[in-house]
Design a protein around this motif. Structure first.
Motif, PDB file in Angstrom:
ATOM      1  N   ASN A 163      48.309  38.436  44.904  1.00 29.88           N
ATOM      2  CA  ASN A 163      48.006  37.186  45.601  1.00 29.88           C
ATOM      3  C   ASN A 163      47.549  36.098  44.632  1.00 29.88           C
ATOM      4  O   ASN A 163      47.927  34.926  44.777  1.00 29.88           O
ATOM      5  N   HIS A 164      46.761  36.473  43.643  1.00 34.01           N
ATOM      6  CA  HIS A 164      46.274  35.462  42.692  1.00 34.01           C
ATOM      7  C   HIS A 164      47.411  34.908  41.840  1.00 34.01           C
ATOM      8  O   HIS A 164      47.508  33.694  41.631  1.00 34.01           O
ATOM      9  N   LEU A 165      48.265  35.782  41.345  1.00 34.95           N
ATOM     10  CA  LEU A 165      49.357  35.323  40.490  1.00 34.95           C
ATOM     11  C   LEU A 165      50.351  34.467  41.273  1.00 34.95           C
ATOM     12  O   LEU A 165      50.915  33.510  40.745  1.00 34.95           O
ATOM     13  N   VAL A 166      50.578  34.823  42.539  1.00 32.94           N
ATOM     14  CA  VAL A 166      51.491  34.049  43.379  1.00 32.94           C
ATOM     15  C   VAL A 166      50.861  32.703  43.750  1.00 32.94           C
ATOM     16  O   VAL A 166      51.539  31.691  43.864  1.00 32.94           O
ATOM     17  N   GLY A 167      49.537  32.718  43.917  1.00 29.47           N
ATOM     18  CA  GLY A 167      48.845  31.507  44.330  1.00 29.47           C
ATOM     19  C   GLY A 167      48.741  31.368  45.827  1.00 29.47           C
ATOM     20  O   GLY A 167      48.385  30.318  46.354  1.00 29.47           O
ATOM     21  N   VAL A 169      50.175  37.039  50.011  1.00 34.10           N
ATOM     22  CA  VAL A 169      51.421  37.678  50.427  1.00 34.10           C
ATOM     23  C   VAL A 169      51.224  39.177  50.654  1.00 34.10           C
ATOM     24  O   VAL A 169      52.101  39.846  51.182  1.00 34.10           O
ATOM     25  N   SER A 170      50.068  39.703  50.241  1.00 27.71           N
ATOM     26  CA  SER A 170      49.811  41.138  50.377  1.00 27.71           C
ATOM     27  C   SER A 170      48.420  41.321  50.954  1.00 27.71           C
ATOM     28  O   SER A 170      47.477  40.628  50.564  1.00 27.71           O
ATOM     29  N   ILE A 171      48.273  42.240  51.911  1.00 25.53           N
ATOM     30  CA  ILE A 171      46.982  42.398  52.563  1.00 25.53           C
ATOM     31  C   ILE A 171      45.986  43.057  51.619  1.00 25.53           C
ATOM     32  O   ILE A 171      46.341  43.849  50.753  1.00 25.53           O
ATOM     33  N   VAL A 172      44.713  42.687  51.802  1.00 23.92           N
ATOM     34  CA  VAL A 172      43.648  43.181  50.942  1.00 23.92           C
ATOM     35  C   VAL A 172      42.518  43.694  51.821  1.00 23.92           C
ATOM     36  O   VAL A 172      41.977  42.959  52.646  1.00 23.92           O
ATOM     37  N   ALA A 174      54.356  49.138  52.007  1.00 21.84           N
ATOM     38  CA  ALA A 174      55.684  48.774  51.530  1.00 21.84           C
ATOM     39  C   ALA A 174      55.593  48.237  50.104  1.00 21.84           C
ATOM     40  O   ALA A 174      54.519  47.906  49.618  1.00 21.84           O
ATOM     41  N   ARG A 175      56.749  48.160  49.436  1.00 21.70           N
ATOM     42  CA  ARG A 175      56.807  47.483  48.140  1.00 21.70           C
ATOM     43  C   ARG A 175      56.972  45.994  48.414  1.00 21.70           C
ATOM     44  O   ARG A 175      58.054  45.536  48.758  1.00 21.70           O
ATOM     45  N   ILE A 176      55.885  45.261  48.294  1.00 19.04           N
ATOM     46  CA  ILE A 176      55.889  43.844  48.639  1.00 19.04           C
ATOM     47  C   ILE A 176      56.178  43.018  47.390  1.00 19.04           C
ATOM     48  O   ILE A 176      55.525  43.180  46.361  1.00 19.04           O
ATOM     49  N   ARG A 177      57.150  42.134  47.501  1.00 14.48           N
ATOM     50  CA  ARG A 177      57.504  41.274  46.378  1.00 14.48           C
ATOM     51  C   ARG A 177      56.867  39.905  46.532  1.00 14.48           C
ATOM     52  O   ARG A 177      57.130  39.191  47.483  1.00 14.48           O
ATOM     53  N   GLY A 178      56.003  39.567  45.587  1.00 12.77           N
ATOM     54  CA  GLY A 178      55.444  38.230  45.514  1.00 12.77           C
ATOM     55  C   GLY A 178      56.137  37.480  44.387  1.00 12.77           C
ATOM     56  O   GLY A 178      56.536  38.073  43.383  1.00 12.77           O
TER      57      GLY A 178
END
Length: 315
Positions: A40-44, A47-50, A59-63
């Protein structure tokens, strides 16, 4: 996936004449190492739950992160741990598959533990067995003193020859810019796979379900174990630009259904409100969220659900 229209390997506006680069980075690590927070930080953007519960990424989530003319496709893999059930095996298999397809592998380690745990050692053994190279990201270093950091860094270096070691805090971003630039420099030249403003390739219906599932875990972590999942049943676009989303929270036993509902339905209302607020921020429009709770015994043995998550059944 679709390339940026007209992208022939040269960067778009603002990138000058520098050639575009694009590649895949797999974030692997033990459960709760901070892979989703780092994604999430790198994407800004989120996109992925924490959550503080381990093994919540399924799942394999792509950011999709941008660094100048470089597009970094981050594969936030499920945590690698010793599997005990079919869902566990599928998640671990997905994590290793994500690592095998990557241009760069980043092993994320929770440095705050002060030691290398069994799951991390198992991952390092797997990297060795596969002949793979990796970068080490010692995470959660904020507030840690040097005398506590050095021993765990030394222990990691003795176990595996990492290409680089980064001290980071995915939570506050410390050290993450250096890691992003390092990854960008190692992406192969080529056209971007996604438009510049795209943040994830996760379908909106699945992303919405993940947002609600996060709130279920956050609000019921002491009462409800992992026997819960969320599905988006209906996605209705409205004429006023808003969207109606109907979702079902599945649990395995009737007493779990009562836990999710809460007294007089208060708990599910709270979950729904928080999930709706997040979805409105993510989708940038009004959301009408309707939640239902149903009992479905052994939903973890439903082959169709694995396909939805991008997981393999027969592993």
């Amino acid at each position: 996936m679709s390339d940026v229209p007209g992208n022939d390997g040269q960067a778009g506006d603002g990138a000058g004449d520098a050639p575009t680069r694009c590649g895949f980075v797999a974030l692997v690590g033990a459960p709760n190492a901070g892979k989703s927070t780092l994604t999430n930080h790198l994407v800004g953007a989120k996109v992925s739950i924490v959550t503080h519960k381990a093994q919540t990424t399924r799942a394999r989530i792509r950011g999709i992160a941008m660094a100048g003319p470089t597009q970094i496709i981050l594969v936030d893999t499920p945590g690698i741990f010793r599997p005990r059930r079919r869902l566990d095996r599928a998640m671990v298999h997905a994590a290793w598959a994500g690592a095998g397809d990557a241009d760069v592998i980043v092993l994320v380690v929770d440095a705050a533990k002060g030691r290398i745990d069994e799951d991390t050692r198992r991952i390092i053994d797997g990297l060795k067995a596969n002949g793979q190279r990796a970068v080490l990201a010692l995470n959660k270093v904020d507030g840690m003193k040097r005398e506590r950091l050095l021993p765990i860094a030394q222990e990691c270096s003795e176990l595996f020859e990492f290409d680089r070691v980064f001290m980071i805090s995915a939570l506050n971003g410390s050290g993450c810019d250096d890691l992003r630039q390092y990854l960008a420099d190692r992406m192969p030249e080529g056209p971007w796979h996604y438009p510049e403003d795209e943040l994830s390739d996760l379908p909106e219906r699945l992303l919405a379900a993940e947002v609600t599932r996060e709130q279920v875990f956050l609000k019921l972590h002491d009462e409800l174990p992992y026997e819960a999942t969320v599905e988006t049943d209906i996605w209705t676009e409205r004429d006023d630009g808003s969207v109606r989303i109907d979702q079902t929270i599945y649990v395995e036993r009737d007493n779990q259904r009562m836990i999710v509902l809460g007294k007089n339905g208060r708990k599910i209302k709270e979950i729904g409100q928080l999930a709706r607020e997040q979805l409105e921020a993510m989708l940038d429009r009004r959301v009408h969220l309707f939640l239902f709770v149903k009992v479905r015994e052994a939903w973890q043995e439903d082959r169709e659900r694995y396909t939805t998550w991008g997981l393999e059944w027969d592993v």
